[in-house]
Design a protein around this motif. Structure first.
Motif, PDB file in Angstrom:
ATOM      1  N   MET A 201       0.843  -1.190   0.000  1.00  0.00           N
ATOM      2  CA  MET A 201       0.000   0.000   0.000  1.00  0.00           C
ATOM      3  C   MET A 201       0.884   1.247   0.000  1.00  0.00           C
ATOM      4  SD  MET A 201      -2.936   0.918   2.749  1.00  0.00           S
ATOM      5  CE  MET A 201      -4.441   1.601   2.133  1.00  0.00           C
ATOM      6  N   ARG A 202       0.570   2.160  -0.899  1.00  0.00           N
ATOM      7  CA  ARG A 202       1.332   3.408  -0.968  1.00  0.00           C
ATOM      8  C   ARG A 202       0.866   4.374   0.120  1.00  0.00           C
ATOM      9  NH1 ARG A 202      -0.011   2.519  -6.498  1.00  0.00           N
ATOM     10  NH2 ARG A 202      -1.659   4.061  -6.261  1.00  0.00           N
ATOM     11  N   LYS A 203       1.762   5.262   0.534  1.00  0.00           N
ATOM     12  CA  LYS A 203       1.426   6.259   1.545  1.00  0.00           C
ATOM     13  C   LYS A 203       0.232   7.096   1.090  1.00  0.00           C
ATOM     14  CE  LYS A 203       3.216  10.143   4.212  1.00  0.00           C
ATOM     15  NZ  LYS A 203       2.035  10.946   3.999  1.00  0.00           N
ATOM     16  N   SER A 204       0.168   7.433  -0.188  1.00  0.00           N
ATOM     17  CA  SER A 204      -0.937   8.236  -0.707  1.00  0.00           C
ATOM     18  C   SER A 204      -2.275   7.506  -0.547  1.00  0.00           C
ATOM     19  CB  SER A 204      -0.702   8.612  -2.169  1.00  0.00           C
ATOM     20  OG  SER A 204      -0.666   7.449  -2.977  1.00  0.00           O
ATOM     21  N   GLU A 205      -2.275   6.180  -0.687  1.00  0.00           N
ATOM     22  CA  GLU A 205      -3.499   5.398  -0.491  1.00  0.00           C
ATOM     23  C   GLU A 205      -3.916   5.402   0.967  1.00  0.00           C
ATOM     24  OE1 GLU A 205      -3.110   2.098  -4.018  1.00  0.00           O
ATOM     25  OE2 GLU A 205      -1.906   1.815  -2.212  1.00  0.00           O
ATOM     26  N   LEU A 206      -2.948   5.331   1.860  1.00  0.00           N
ATOM     27  CA  LEU A 206      -3.250   5.403   3.284  1.00  0.00           C
ATOM     28  C   LEU A 206      -3.784   6.788   3.639  1.00  0.00           C
ATOM     29  CD1 LEU A 206      -3.261   3.898   5.957  1.00  0.00           C
ATOM     30  CD2 LEU A 206      -0.888   4.586   6.280  1.00  0.00           C
ATOM     31  N   ASP A 207      -3.196   7.831   3.067  1.00  0.00           N
ATOM     32  CA  ASP A 207      -3.689   9.190   3.287  1.00  0.00           C
ATOM     33  C   ASP A 207      -5.130   9.329   2.803  1.00  0.00           C
ATOM     34  OD1 ASP A 207      -1.235   9.936   4.363  1.00  0.00           O
ATOM     35  OD2 ASP A 207      -0.523  10.858   2.497  1.00  0.00           O
ATOM     36  N   ASP A 208      -5.449   8.759   1.640  1.00  0.00           N
ATOM     37  CA  ASP A 208      -6.815   8.786   1.104  1.00  0.00           C
ATOM     38  C   ASP A 208      -7.779   8.063   2.045  1.00  0.00           C
ATOM     39  OD1 ASP A 208      -5.873  10.157  -1.124  1.00  0.00           O
ATOM     40  OD2 ASP A 208      -5.891   8.376  -2.430  1.00  0.00           O
ATOM     41  N   PHE A 209      -7.347   6.941   2.597  1.00  0.00           N
ATOM     42  CA  PHE A 209      -8.167   6.173   3.532  1.00  0.00           C
ATOM     43  C   PHE A 209      -8.486   6.999   4.774  1.00  0.00           C
ATOM     44  CE2 PHE A 209      -8.100   3.332   7.291  1.00  0.00           C
ATOM     45  CZ  PHE A 209      -9.329   2.718   7.096  1.00  0.00           C
ATOM     46  N   VAL A 210      -7.476   7.621   5.341  1.00  0.00           N
ATOM     47  CA  VAL A 210      -7.669   8.431   6.550  1.00  0.00           C
ATOM     48  C   VAL A 210      -8.591   9.619   6.259  1.00  0.00           C
ATOM     49  CG1 VAL A 210      -6.497   9.887   8.258  1.00  0.00           C
ATOM     50  CG2 VAL A 210      -5.518   7.674   7.613  1.00  0.00           C
ATOM     51  N   ALA A 211      -8.426  10.249   5.097  1.00  0.00           N
ATOM     52  CA  ALA A 211      -9.291  11.371   4.721  1.00  0.00           C
ATOM     53  C   ALA A 211     -10.749  10.913   4.574  1.00  0.00           C
ATOM     54  CB  ALA A 211      -8.794  12.000   3.425  1.00  0.00           C
ATOM     55  N   ALA A 212     -10.952   9.743   3.979  1.00  0.00           N
ATOM     56  CA  ALA A 212     -12.313   9.201   3.836  1.00  0.00           C
ATOM     57  C   ALA A 212     -12.916   8.908   5.204  1.00  0.00           C
ATOM     58  CB  ALA A 212     -12.299   7.938   2.971  1.00  0.00           C
ATOM     59  N   LEU A 213     -12.125   8.362   6.122  1.00  0.00           N
ATOM     60  CA  LEU A 213     -12.617   8.117   7.481  1.00  0.00           C
ATOM     61  C   LEU A 213     -13.103   9.413   8.109  1.00  0.00           C
ATOM     62  CD1 LEU A 213      -9.955   5.706   9.070  1.00  0.00           C
ATOM     63  CD2 LEU A 213     -12.225   5.128   8.230  1.00  0.00           C
ATOM     64  N   ALA A 214     -12.303  10.457   8.008  1.00  0.00           N
ATOM     65  CA  ALA A 214     -12.653  11.746   8.609  1.00  0.00           C
ATOM     66  C   ALA A 214     -13.945  12.307   8.000  1.00  0.00           C
ATOM     67  CB  ALA A 214     -11.504  12.734   8.434  1.00  0.00           C
ATOM     68  N   ARG A 215     -14.087  12.214   6.669  1.00  0.00           N
ATOM     69  CA  ARG A 215     -15.289  12.734   6.015  1.00  0.00           C
ATOM     70  C   ARG A 215     -16.537  11.972   6.454  1.00  0.00           C
ATOM     71  NH1 ARG A 215     -11.602  13.191   1.684  1.00  0.00           N
ATOM     72  NH2 ARG A 215     -12.339  11.271   0.724  1.00  0.00           N
ATOM     73  N   VAL A 216     -16.432  10.654   6.561  1.00  0.00           N
ATOM     74  CA  VAL A 216     -17.600   9.858   6.963  1.00  0.00           C
ATOM     75  C   VAL A 216     -17.957  10.134   8.416  1.00  0.00           C
ATOM     76  CG1 VAL A 216     -18.479   7.520   7.322  1.00  0.00           C
ATOM     77  CG2 VAL A 216     -17.275   8.087   5.214  1.00  0.00           C
ATOM     78  N   VAL A 217     -16.978  10.210   9.287  1.00  0.00           N
ATOM     79  CA  VAL A 217     -17.270  10.516  10.700  1.00  0.00           C
ATOM     80  C   VAL A 217     -17.956  11.877  10.798  1.00  0.00           C
ATOM     81  CG1 VAL A 217     -16.246  11.050  12.945  1.00  0.00           C
ATOM     82  CG2 VAL A 217     -15.500   9.032  11.692  1.00  0.00           C
ATOM     83  N   ASP A 218     -17.433  12.873  10.092  1.00  0.00           N
ATOM     84  CA  ASP A 218     -18.057  14.200  10.116  1.00  0.00           C
ATOM     85  C   ASP A 218     -19.495  14.137   9.604  1.00  0.00           C
ATOM     86  OD1 ASP A 218     -15.758  15.350  11.137  1.00  0.00           O
ATOM     87  OD2 ASP A 218     -15.098  16.176   9.206  1.00  0.00           O
ATOM     88  N   ALA A 219     -19.723  13.394   8.514  1.00  0.00           N
ATOM     89  CA  ALA A 219     -21.069  13.269   7.947  1.00  0.00           C
ATOM     90  C   ALA A 219     -22.009  12.562   8.921  1.00  0.00           C
ATOM     91  CB  ALA A 219     -21.023  12.517   6.623  1.00  0.00           C
ATOM     92  N   LEU A 220     -21.549  11.503   9.551  1.00  0.00           N
ATOM     93  CA  LEU A 220     -22.402  10.766  10.492  1.00  0.00           C
ATOM     94  C   LEU A 220     -22.706  11.609  11.721  1.00  0.00           C
ATOM     95  CD1 LEU A 220     -20.933   7.159  10.249  1.00  0.00           C
ATOM     96  CD2 LEU A 220     -23.052   8.037   9.261  1.00  0.00           C
ATOM     97  N   ARG A 221     -21.746  12.373  12.167  1.00  0.00           N
ATOM     98  CA  ARG A 221     -21.995  13.266  13.304  1.00  0.00           C
ATOM     99  C   ARG A 221     -23.009  14.330  12.912  1.00  0.00           C
ATOM    100  NH1 ARG A 221     -15.863  13.724  15.556  1.00  0.00           N
ATOM    101  NH2 ARG A 221     -15.931  11.804  16.772  1.00  0.00           N
ATOM    102  N   GLY A 222     -22.944  14.799  11.680  1.00  0.00           N
ATOM    103  CA  GLY A 222     -23.893  15.794  11.194  1.00  0.00           C
ATOM    104  C   GLY A 222     -25.317  15.257  11.144  1.00  0.00           C
ATOM    105  N   LEU A 223     -25.449  13.945  10.983  1.00  0.00           N
ATOM    106  CA  LEU A 223     -26.758  13.296  10.973  1.00  0.00           C
ATOM    107  C   LEU A 223     -27.246  12.982  12.377  1.00  0.00           C
ATOM    108  CD1 LEU A 223     -26.201  10.722   8.076  1.00  0.00           C
ATOM    109  CD2 LEU A 223     -27.543  12.831   8.000  1.00  0.00           C
TER     110      LEU A 223
END
Length: 94
Positions: A54-76
């Motif tokens: 796994m490339r570092k950029s893929e891990l960065d994308d994964f972490v960013a997606a986690l943050a976006r989903v958590v923010d969205a779920l908290r918003g709901l």
């Protein structure tokens, strides 16, 4: 004998106050991130197994997606008092 070049990790994590099954679905459907909900005795959460290649950029994308989903779920209202950290259990595989 194991060599560090051949070790990969498996992580089971959850975020307090966030429904892990909903979290799994949002990651898959909105971000094309594949994790798997698991419940093992008293532990439950999302299983993530980043690969050795796994490339570092893929891990960065994964972490960013986690943050976006958590923010969205908290918003709901899915996690009004959730902290950004949850229970983490990890093990190295050889």
């Amino acid at each position: 004998m194991t060599q560090s070049a051949h070790i990969a990790g498996v992580v089971l994590f959850s975020i307090e106050g966030v429904d892990s099954k909903l979290f799994e679905r949002e990651l898959r459907e909105r971000h094309r991130v594949h994790v798997k909900y698991r419940q093992i005795r008293h532990l439950q959460g999302l299983c993530v197994s980043p690969g050795v290649y796994m490339r570092k950029s893929e891990l960065d994308d994964f972490v960013a997606a986690l943050a976006r989903v958590v923010d969205a779920l908290r918003g709901l209202g899915g996690a009004p008092s959730a902290s950004p950290t949850g229970s983490i259990a990890s093990a190295a595989l050889t």
